[in-house]
Write an enzyme that holds these catalytic residues in place. Sequence first.
Site, short mmCIF file in Angstrom:
data_model
loop_
_atom_site.label_atom_id
_atom_site.label_comp_id
_atom_site.label_asym_id
_atom_site.label_seq_id
_atom_site.Cartn_x
_atom_site.Cartn_y
_atom_site.Cartn_z
N TYR A 112 0.69 -0.81 0.03
CA TYR A 112 -0.33 -0.25 -0.13
C TYR A 112 0.46 1.55 -0.21
O TYR A 112 0.44 2.40 -0.74
CB TYR A 112 -1.06 -0.03 1.09
N ASN A 135 -12.95 -0.41 -5.66
CA ASN A 135 -12.52 -0.90 -6.57
C ASN A 135 -13.56 -2.17 -7.59
O ASN A 135 -14.17 -2.90 -6.14
CB ASN A 135 -11.65 -2.31 -7.08
N CYS A 143 -6.14 -5.32 -7.30
CA CYS A 143 -6.14 -4.80 -6.06
C CYS A 143 -6.00 -6.25 -4.94
O CYS A 143 -5.33 -5.71 -3.91
CB CYS A 143 -7.57 -4.46 -5.61
N HIS A 144 -6.31 -7.24 -5.30
CA HIS A 144 -5.52 -8.11 -4.95
C HIS A 144 -3.67 -8.66 -4.62
O HIS A 144 -3.52 -8.74 -4.14
CB HIS A 144 -5.96 -9.88 -4.93
N GLU A 169 -1.22 -17.47 -8.64
CA GLU A 169 -0.16 -16.42 -9.29
C GLU A 169 0.68 -16.94 -8.22
O GLU A 169 2.26 -16.07 -8.45
CB GLU A 169 -0.46 -14.94 -9.74
#
Length: 173
Positions: A112, A135, A143-144, A169
């Site tokens: 952040y 979002n 945003c994750h 991912e």
Amino acid sequence: MGKTVIETRAGYMGLGWTGSGLAFLNLPAPTLYEAEMEMKPYLGNRFKGVTSVKEAPGPYFSPEPLERELKAYFEGKPVDLSFPVDWSFYTDFQRRVLQRVYSIPWGEVLSYGQVGMEVGSPRGARAVGGAVGSNRVLLIIPCHRVIAHNGIGGFGGGLERKRMLLGIEGIKI
DNA sequence: CTAACTAAACCTA
DNA sequence: TAGGTTTAGTTAG
């Protein structure tokens, strides 16, 4: 503008778009019914009343290419989800933050604080948290991929789901 | 306009 | 590692 539900290996995803781009994209739900229920909040005035819908027909949006990429995403493939977004739903600050997050590639993360630094709010880490929470197009604006400097941070859709997406991912926290 | 929130970061020990 | 402090922007009243 339009809306539809697509099916992936992970479940049913509701999405909607305006003449400018995607207006919302929900995470997979286990049933078609649930996916449709989760779309409801987006189909009221906020969706219909956006001036860009009436005034800017924009390019024709076809959900098929997006559907292909999302299916691939949930099969673990490192896809590029840079589909057009309708940015008119956000405040200036939210837009600055989300546009930066939009460009975080598959498999990478930022904190952040780092995001705040890059959008001109070096001490605005908490505000960045608030902004990514607004979002509406999950995965498209990833945003994750924004986490706390010392942990996973938060997630509107539940921390388990954030962990799951990062897991897809290849990121362990 | 103020006050009360945060999906944070920092400092100290 | 735990705790208290500082912080910027949004939202509710």
